[in-house]
Scaffold this motif. Sequence first.
Motif, PDB file in Angstrom:
ATOM      1  N   GLY A 177     -17.808 -25.989  16.287  1.00 56.62           N
ATOM      2  CA  GLY A 177     -17.907 -27.258  16.694  1.00 56.62           C
ATOM      3  C   GLY A 177     -16.761 -28.162  17.440  1.00 56.62           C
ATOM      4  N   GLU A 178     -15.730 -26.877  17.723  1.00 57.14           N
ATOM      5  CA  GLU A 178     -14.676 -27.556  18.923  1.00 57.14           C
ATOM      6  C   GLU A 178     -14.989 -26.863  20.200  1.00 57.14           C
ATOM      7  OE1 GLU A 178     -11.188 -27.328  16.831  1.00 57.14           O
ATOM      8  OE2 GLU A 178     -12.094 -28.313  14.958  1.00 57.14           O
ATOM      9  N   PRO A 179     -16.001 -27.039  21.128  1.00 56.11           N
ATOM     10  CA  PRO A 179     -16.303 -26.223  22.176  1.00 56.11           C
ATOM     11  C   PRO A 179     -15.141 -26.555  23.201  1.00 56.11           C
ATOM     12  CG  PRO A 179     -17.809 -27.906  22.010  1.00 56.11           C
ATOM     13  CD  PRO A 179     -17.211 -28.072  20.866  1.00 56.11           C
ATOM     14  N   ASP A 180     -14.578 -27.644  23.176  1.00 58.02           N
ATOM     15  CA  ASP A 180     -13.522 -28.116  24.222  1.00 58.02           C
ATOM     16  C   ASP A 180     -12.306 -27.054  23.934  1.00 58.02           C
ATOM     17  OD1 ASP A 180     -15.088 -29.974  25.553  1.00 58.02           O
ATOM     18  OD2 ASP A 180     -14.249 -31.665  24.100  1.00 58.02           O
ATOM     19  N   SER A 181     -11.919 -26.768  22.731  1.00 56.33           N
ATOM     20  CA  SER A 181     -10.895 -26.046  22.451  1.00 56.33           C
ATOM     21  C   SER A 181     -11.224 -24.593  22.917  1.00 56.33           C
ATOM     22  CB  SER A 181     -10.435 -25.797  21.161  1.00 56.33           C
ATOM     23  OG  SER A 181     -10.232 -27.306  20.578  1.00 56.33           O
ATOM     24  N   ALA A 182     -12.470 -24.168  23.035  1.00 56.44           N
ATOM     25  CA  ALA A 182     -12.641 -22.883  23.702  1.00 56.44           C
ATOM     26  C   ALA A 182     -12.383 -22.642  25.050  1.00 56.44           C
ATOM     27  CB  ALA A 182     -14.094 -22.597  23.373  1.00 56.44           C
ATOM     28  N   LEU A 183     -12.292 -23.675  25.772  1.00 55.16           N
ATOM     29  CA  LEU A 183     -11.984 -23.587  27.358  1.00 55.16           C
ATOM     30  C   LEU A 183     -10.642 -22.959  27.675  1.00 55.16           C
ATOM     31  CD1 LEU A 183     -13.206 -26.844  28.980  1.00 55.16           C
ATOM     32  CD2 LEU A 183     -14.310 -24.476  29.036  1.00 55.16           C
ATOM     33  N   GLU A 184      -9.783 -23.192  26.589  1.00 54.93           N
ATOM     34  CA  GLU A 184      -8.429 -22.462  26.710  1.00 54.93           C
ATOM     35  C   GLU A 184      -8.542 -21.086  26.817  1.00 54.93           C
ATOM     36  OE1 GLU A 184      -4.386 -21.543  24.100  1.00 54.93           O
ATOM     37  OE2 GLU A 184      -5.700 -23.280  23.592  1.00 54.93           O
ATOM     38  N   TYR A 185      -9.413 -20.500  26.255  1.00 56.90           N
ATOM     39  CA  TYR A 185      -9.729 -18.951  26.147  1.00 56.90           C
ATOM     40  C   TYR A 185     -10.888 -18.491  27.164  1.00 56.90           C
ATOM     41  CZ  TYR A 185      -7.143 -19.746  22.018  1.00 56.90           C
ATOM     42  OH  TYR A 185      -6.117 -20.110  21.275  1.00 56.90           O
ATOM     43  N   LEU A 186     -11.823 -19.403  27.465  1.00 53.52           N
ATOM     44  CA  LEU A 186     -12.759 -19.123  28.663  1.00 53.52           C
ATOM     45  C   LEU A 186     -12.563 -19.576  29.899  1.00 53.52           C
ATOM     46  CD1 LEU A 186     -15.789 -20.534  26.571  1.00 53.52           C
ATOM     47  CD2 LEU A 186     -15.299 -17.838  26.580  1.00 53.52           C
ATOM     48  N   GLY A 187     -11.462 -20.055  30.189  1.00 58.49           N
ATOM     49  CA  GLY A 187     -11.228 -20.849  31.281  1.00 58.49           C
ATOM     50  C   GLY A 187     -11.699 -22.097  31.823  1.00 58.49           C
ATOM     51  N   GLU A 188     -10.884 -23.013  32.538  1.00 54.17           N
ATOM     52  CA  GLU A 188     -11.397 -24.182  32.554  1.00 54.17           C
ATOM     53  C   GLU A 188     -12.667 -24.241  33.702  1.00 54.17           C
ATOM     54  OE1 GLU A 188     -10.515 -27.150  31.696  1.00 54.17           O
ATOM     55  OE2 GLU A 188      -9.161 -26.643  30.212  1.00 54.17           O
ATOM     56  N   ASN A 189     -12.725 -23.417  34.429  1.00 51.05           N
ATOM     57  CA  ASN A 189     -13.901 -23.168  35.333  1.00 51.05           C
ATOM     58  C   ASN A 189     -14.791 -22.420  34.974  1.00 51.05           C
ATOM     59  OD1 ASN A 189     -12.982 -25.121  37.283  1.00 51.05           O
ATOM     60  ND2 ASN A 189     -11.642 -23.431  38.139  1.00 51.05           N
ATOM     61  N   LEU A 190     -14.830 -21.656  33.727  1.00 53.84           N
ATOM     62  CA  LEU A 190     -15.972 -20.701  33.213  1.00 53.84           C
ATOM     63  C   LEU A 190     -16.250 -19.760  34.091  1.00 53.84           C
ATOM     64  CD1 LEU A 190     -18.387 -23.258  31.252  1.00 53.84           C
ATOM     65  CD2 LEU A 190     -16.289 -21.826  30.358  1.00 53.84           C
ATOM     66  N   ASP A 191     -15.013 -19.380  34.980  1.00 51.80           N
ATOM     67  CA  ASP A 191     -15.003 -18.227  35.745  1.00 51.80           C
ATOM     68  C   ASP A 191     -14.362 -17.083  35.624  1.00 51.80           C
ATOM     69  OD1 ASP A 191     -15.447 -16.740  38.254  1.00 51.80           O
ATOM     70  OD2 ASP A 191     -14.060 -18.085  39.424  1.00 51.80           O
ATOM     71  N   LEU A 192     -14.999 -15.757  35.433  1.00 52.59           N
ATOM     72  CA  LEU A 192     -14.340 -14.632  34.967  1.00 52.59           C
ATOM     73  C   LEU A 192     -13.446 -13.987  35.731  1.00 52.59           C
ATOM     74  CD1 LEU A 192     -13.984 -12.502  32.866  1.00 52.59           C
ATOM     75  CD2 LEU A 192     -16.239 -11.382  33.697  1.00 52.59           C
ATOM     76  N   LYS A 193     -13.749 -14.384  37.153  1.00 53.49           N
ATOM     77  CA  LYS A 193     -13.007 -13.514  38.105  1.00 53.49           C
ATOM     78  C   LYS A 193     -11.614 -14.434  38.345  1.00 53.49           C
ATOM     79  CE  LYS A 193     -11.966 -10.922  41.810  1.00 53.49           C
ATOM     80  NZ  LYS A 193     -10.601 -11.416  41.895  1.00 53.49           N
ATOM     81  N   GLY A 194     -11.852 -16.007  38.097  1.00 62.64           N
ATOM     82  CA  GLY A 194     -10.660 -16.846  38.137  1.00 62.64           C
ATOM     83  C   GLY A 194      -9.680 -16.674  37.011  1.00 62.64           C
ATOM     84  N   MET A 195     -10.315 -15.982  36.037  1.00 64.85           N
ATOM     85  CA  MET A 195      -9.459 -15.882  34.920  1.00 64.85           C
ATOM     86  C   MET A 195      -8.382 -14.633  35.058  1.00 64.85           C
ATOM     87  SD  MET A 195     -11.917 -16.242  31.328  1.00 64.85           S
ATOM     88  CE  MET A 195     -10.556 -15.695  30.299  1.00 64.85           C
ATOM     89  N   PHE A 196      -8.803 -13.899  35.944  1.00 65.49           N
ATOM     90  CA  PHE A 196      -8.250 -12.796  35.780  1.00 65.49           C
ATOM     91  C   PHE A 196      -8.311 -12.361  37.630  1.00 65.49           C
ATOM     92  CE2 PHE A 196     -10.075 -12.073  31.912  1.00 65.49           C
ATOM     93  CZ  PHE A 196      -8.974 -11.837  31.098  1.00 65.49           C
ATOM     94  N   PRO A 197      -7.159 -13.187  38.377  1.00 63.34           N
ATOM     95  CA  PRO A 197      -7.295 -13.115  39.772  1.00 63.34           C
ATOM     96  C   PRO A 197      -6.829 -11.805  40.309  1.00 63.34           C
ATOM     97  CG  PRO A 197      -5.462 -14.359  38.858  1.00 63.34           C
ATOM     98  CD  PRO A 197      -6.392 -14.172  37.701  1.00 63.34           C
ATOM     99  N   ASN A 198      -5.952 -11.062  39.383  1.00 65.52           N
ATOM    100  CA  ASN A 198      -5.611  -9.809  40.088  1.00 65.52           C
ATOM    101  C   ASN A 198      -6.458  -8.520  39.773  1.00 65.52           C
ATOM    102  OD1 ASN A 198      -3.203 -10.947  40.910  1.00 65.52           O
ATOM    103  ND2 ASN A 198      -2.308 -10.863  38.657  1.00 65.52           N
ATOM    104  N   ARG A 199      -7.483  -8.797  39.080  1.00 67.35           N
ATOM    105  CA  ARG A 199      -8.427  -7.599  38.735  1.00 67.35           C
ATOM    106  C   ARG A 199      -9.740  -7.774  39.920  1.00 67.35           C
ATOM    107  NH1 ARG A 199     -10.021  -7.146  32.699  1.00 67.35           N
ATOM    108  NH2 ARG A 199     -11.525  -5.501  33.855  1.00 67.35           N
ATOM    109  N   SER A 200      -9.837  -6.546  40.408  1.00 65.43           N
ATOM    110  CA  SER A 200     -11.142  -6.644  41.389  1.00 65.43           C
ATOM    111  C   SER A 200     -12.459  -5.902  40.786  1.00 65.43           C
ATOM    112  CB  SER A 200     -10.719  -5.892  42.575  1.00 65.43           C
ATOM    113  OG  SER A 200     -10.454  -4.426  41.965  1.00 65.43           O
ATOM    114  N   GLU A 201     -12.089  -5.665  39.482  1.00 61.01           N
ATOM    115  CA  GLU A 201     -13.539  -5.139  38.948  1.00 61.01           C
ATOM    116  C   GLU A 201     -13.617  -5.163  37.547  1.00 61.01           C
ATOM    117  OE1 GLU A 201     -16.012  -0.820  39.334  1.00 61.01           O
ATOM    118  OE2 GLU A 201     -13.724  -0.891  40.029  1.00 61.01           O
TER     119      GLU A 201
END
Length: 520
Positions: A111-135
């Motif tokens: 019930g603490e979804p705001d704390s989950a953002l630390e692990y999901l990324g503030e923008n909920l963008d998978l590519k943004g979480m791993f900028p050095n990965r292309s795939e």
Amino acid sequence: MNSNTIHTKLKISFDNDFISRLYDVTPAQTKLLRELTIRVHGKIDKVLIRKLEKLSKENPNLPQLKNFMSVAYNKLGDFAKSLEINSQLLKEFPDYLHARLNAANHYIHKGEPDSALEYLGENLDLKGMFPNRSEFHFSEVQAYYYSTFLYAIAKRDLPLAENRLSFYKSIDEDNPRIEELEEHLESLKFDLGFDDFGDDFSELIENEPPVTDRVNPPVFNHQEIYELYQLGFKNAKPVLDKILALPRETVIQDLEMVLQDGIERYPYFLDKDWSVFTHSFALHAMFLLMELKATESLMPVLNFLQYDEEFLEFYIGDFLTEEIWQCVYFLGKGQVDLLKEFLMKPGVYTFAKSAVSQALTQIAILENRRTNEIEKVYTEILTFFINAKGEDNVIDPTFIGLMIGDIGDVKLKSLYPLIEALYDLEYVDYSLEGDFENFKKNHNQDEIVTLEYSIKILSVIYSEADFCEESDTVENKDDNYFHSLKNEPKVIQLPVSSVKVNRNDPCPCGSGKKYKKCCG
């Protein structure tokens, strides 16, 4: 967090060896991981746990092994140990996606979804979480969008949830988890549709039928009418034909009395064991009035339909959403002002009003020269609801959602500003059409769709209907008797472009109704 965030374009690999290359996994280790994946998804025991611990020490470069351990302890119910191992995994492999998702899911379920953002990324963008990965591997993308969908549900962010689910489906439309996610989404829509209305909204109080102690039937002009009180549907045609042949004026009087009798003796019939033979008289009366084109009987029919769900379920059941609109159409197509008044009447059950709205829609579809007339009627109705308050006992979000769907079917786009105003007032059930943008998207065709949304008309219902086989011992209405009256219409089959069925598409079951009003 912007709820309209869109996923960055991802390059997705479906290569089974992709993860192996990413973590420098040897062929022998790859084989081992595949075997363990099967084991972890099966029965968990202490032998497997010890094996995973041993293998993790022997293969410190494989984060998957600690992930398996965390999953195994979680399945055993040892959540503290599962979290402890996942925390170790995050320290050793901070970029290991599944460890991040395990942590995010923990906070979401807590019930603490705001704390989950630390692990999901503030923008909920998978590519943004791993900028050095292309795939990314398919399994990574799938797991990430599953977690971000759960986050959106926890935050009650409907647009974000729909965005995530849409993408999840696009990469794996056959995934059995989709049904689970759709249930979460429908629950959220339901909550938003019913729990978050404006301050002026109050729950609709349905009209209850009058309480009387009458036990004796009326005195009819024609003795044949009494046969309706012992008539089911099997082999009913001779009786119905006999009644239809009676003098029109007096038989109409009798059939109207049958409907009034159903109201006044409701407590009497309610106290008796339900049977298709003894409790179908009101249905027979309505359809006979339709056969007789007794337009003068519209008010007695509407008077019968004004009562609460329990009353209408008892006498009419599924006929209310499947066939009753036809009675209203034939009796009321020349009296649309009375239909309009019924839709604005306080305390009327949702699906009784929906049947009347459906009849209005069919007037516009089947008699398109009257589209402008129906448009004016709906203008008055929508304006009425916009000005209504909770204490008026007319604000029914489910009916309003069904009604605006009817309006969308007829493409009365001049009414869209009024519909948007109803959305702004939070008077619309989101579970039917979604938000206003989704409503417009659902009805974005320019033409009126006459074939799909023009539902079967039974011009002579009792002479054309195929009556179902009924058991002479039917005693309980749990036997689906409401599907007994069927007519097989001649339907032109349209080309099917996709196996997917949208909520506003014709239902694939062949009922002729839209999916959302039928199997959906």
